[in-house]
Motif scaffolding. Structure first.
Motif, mmCIF file in Angstrom:
data_model
loop_
_atom_site.group_PDB
_atom_site.id
_atom_site.type_symbol
_atom_site.label_atom_id
_atom_site.label_comp_id
_atom_site.label_asym_id
_atom_site.label_seq_id
_atom_site.Cartn_x
_atom_site.Cartn_y
_atom_site.Cartn_z
ATOM 1 N N LEU A 1 -3.258 0.470 -9.880
ATOM 2 C CA LEU A 1 -2.030 0.220 -9.130
ATOM 3 C C LEU A 1 -1.107 -0.719 -9.890
ATOM 4 O O LEU A 1 0.103 -0.502 -9.951
ATOM 5 C CB LEU A 1 -2.381 -0.384 -7.762
ATOM 6 N N ILE B 1 -4.582 -10.813 -8.646
ATOM 7 C CA ILE B 1 -4.512 -9.356 -8.498
ATOM 8 C C ILE B 1 -4.018 -8.710 -9.787
ATOM 9 O O ILE B 1 -4.554 -7.682 -10.232
ATOM 10 C CB ILE B 1 -3.614 -8.974 -7.308
ATOM 11 N N GLY C 1 0.823 -1.206 0.000
ATOM 12 C CA GLY C 1 0.000 0.000 0.000
ATOM 13 C C GLY C 1 0.851 1.247 0.000
ATOM 14 O O GLY C 1 2.059 1.207 0.237
ATOM 15 N N VAL D 1 -7.091 -1.001 -7.555
ATOM 16 C CA VAL D 1 -6.140 -2.096 -7.744
ATOM 17 C C VAL D 1 -5.716 -2.185 -9.201
ATOM 18 O O VAL D 1 -4.531 -2.376 -9.505
ATOM 19 C CB VAL D 1 -6.741 -3.432 -7.279
ATOM 20 N N PRO E 1 -7.999 -7.724 -11.190
ATOM 21 C CA PRO E 1 -8.090 -6.765 -10.076
ATOM 22 C C PRO E 1 -9.531 -6.568 -9.622
ATOM 23 O O PRO E 1 -10.465 -6.592 -10.423
ATOM 24 C CB PRO E 1 -7.502 -5.481 -10.668
ATOM 25 N N GLN F 1 -8.325 -3.514 -0.115
ATOM 26 C CA GLN F 1 -8.950 -3.399 -1.435
ATOM 27 C C GLN F 1 -9.039 -4.751 -2.137
ATOM 28 O O GLN F 1 -9.975 -5.002 -2.888
ATOM 29 C CB GLN F 1 -8.143 -2.424 -2.301
ATOM 30 N N GLN F 2 -8.048 -5.608 -1.884
ATOM 31 C CA GLN F 2 -8.077 -6.959 -2.437
ATOM 32 C C GLN F 2 -7.107 -7.826 -1.646
ATOM 33 O O GLN F 2 -6.003 -7.394 -1.300
ATOM 34 C CB GLN F 2 -7.710 -6.975 -3.927
ATOM 35 N N ILE G 1 -3.778 -5.782 -0.659
ATOM 36 C CA ILE G 1 -3.664 -4.421 -1.179
ATOM 37 C C ILE G 1 -4.475 -3.508 -0.269
ATOM 38 O O ILE G 1 -5.676 -3.718 -0.084
ATOM 39 C CB ILE G 1 -4.208 -4.303 -2.619
ATOM 40 N N ASP H 1 -5.588 0.568 1.006
ATOM 41 C CA ASP H 1 -5.700 1.993 0.695
ATOM 42 C C ASP H 1 -6.637 2.629 1.716
ATOM 43 O O ASP H 1 -7.719 2.091 1.985
ATOM 44 C CB ASP H 1 -6.246 2.208 -0.725
ATOM 45 N N PRO I 1 -2.088 4.578 -9.688
ATOM 46 C CA PRO I 1 -3.372 4.412 -9.007
ATOM 47 C C PRO I 1 -3.964 5.760 -8.628
ATOM 48 O O PRO I 1 -3.237 6.669 -8.258
ATOM 49 C CB PRO I 1 -3.016 3.585 -7.773
#
Length: 344
Positions: free
Chosen positions: A241, A229, A40, A238, A233, A221-222, A214, A216, A329
């Motif tokens: 990113l 990923i 992140g 993501v 995503p 986020q995932q 991931i 944020d 991102p």
């Protein structure tokens, strides 16, 4: 079936006088033997999340379970001895030899001298610094990379069930950092330790982790495999990113095990075999060299565990050629620098 090493249940952390949560609504499980990297931007909550695991920070609400036990109900000192902790600022004791640094926790646990000496030699061999050459040295006599290896050995001394690593290679030069990453992969493959590893470097996160978180703005986020990923995503953040990683770079940081599919046939003597830890760019080269339609993936014991098909990798190449996105991102229209300085 793997046991659950760590479980986060709706974890939230808000520091005093802060206007927003540093970590918000995190619920996930980490299985025993997983190598989970946490990726992140600065301020995303990744280090805060890690520090709640070993109770440097206490959660504002929610619970973390360690092998089924709520960590809030465990005695802090006893609990922390079950967890190895490695940080960027290695923190070796300068007045103590390498051997004494590694032996810190075993001495607290009152291991016998013979057991401690054997463990020190075992760990020095494991991290590639033979005892006969290094055990009597002092930290000032070591390079930065060697000091980080000793820090890793010290964290593993009492054979902890879980390892927490917070940007451990962040202050190391690029070549040494790559060597340490490779060494950590080797150690993880041998010991099958459960590891949580914080980083702000995309390449490092996807190279090391079999699972990646991931983050944020304090939220996950995932949480998925590097393969999913990169190619599936979960949302726009993501997607943007990982968009800067072109297909070849992606293949360089994805292991064969992330793309393996069930076998559709019986292998024969003409088949090409690869290890599950081999990277996909190497697999791609083998397809080009051999002209085969599939390659067999084997485990550490040499047993087939699945296959990778040419159509599978070729499809990824075609999707990249048909229109990969570019950019950084974004959040509410604002560009985010994933390599921004870290503020803890």
């Amino acid at each position: 079936m793997s046991r659950i090493a760590l479980e986060f249940k709706n974890i939230r952390k808000r520091f005093p006088h802060a206007e927003a949560d540093s970590v918000s609504g995190v619920s996930l499980t980490v299985n025993e033997g997983d190598f989970v990297t946490i990726l992140g931007t600065s301020g995303s909550g990744k280090t805060t999340m890690l520090k709640m695991v070993n109770r440097i920070y206490e959660s504002t609400s929610g619970d973390i379970f360690f092998y089924g036990e709520n960590i809030k109900k465990l005695k802090v000192e006893d609990y922390r001895r079950k967890i190895g902790y490695v940080i960027q600022q290695i923190g070796l004791f300068p007045h103590m030899t390498v051997a004494d640094n590694i032996a810190t926790v075993p001495k607290i646990l009152r291991w016998s001298k013979e057991k401690i000496n054997a463990r020190v030699d075992e760990l020095l061999e494991l991290v590639g610094l033979p005892g006969e050459s290094y055990r009597e040295r002092y930290p000032s006599q070591l390079s930065g990379g060697q000091q980080q290896r000793i820090g890793l050995a010290r964290a593993m001394a009492a054979d902890p069930q879980v390892m927490l690593m917070d940007e451990p290679f962040g202050a190391i030069d690029a070549i040494t950092r790559q060597n340490l990453q490779d060494e950590l992969i080797r150690i993880q493959t041998k010991l099958n330790k459960t590891i949580l590893f914080v980083t702000h470097d995309i390449h490092e996160a996807f190279k090391l982790g079999n699972k990646v978180i991931i983050m944020d703005q304090g939220k996950v986020q995932q949480f998925d495999t590097p393969y999913n990923i990169l190619f599936h995503p979960a949302n726009e953040f993501v997607a943007q990113l990982v968009a800067s990683e072109n297909i070849i770079n992606r293949l360089k940081i994805l292991k064969a095990e992330t793309a393996v599919q069930p076998l559709t046939r019986d292998p024969d003597d003409s088949d090409i075999y690869i290890g599950k830890d081999e990277f996909l760019d190497s697999v791609l080269s083998k397809f080009f060299e051999s002209g085969r339609k599939s390659i067999i993936v084997k485990d550490a014991d040499g047993q087939p565990v699945g296959e990778i098909a040419w159509d599978q990798l070729n499809g990824l190449l075609q999707s990249q050629a048909d229109g990969a996105q570019t950019g950084s991102p974004s959040r509410n229209g604002e560009k985010v620098n994933i390599h921004a300085p870290i503020h803890r």
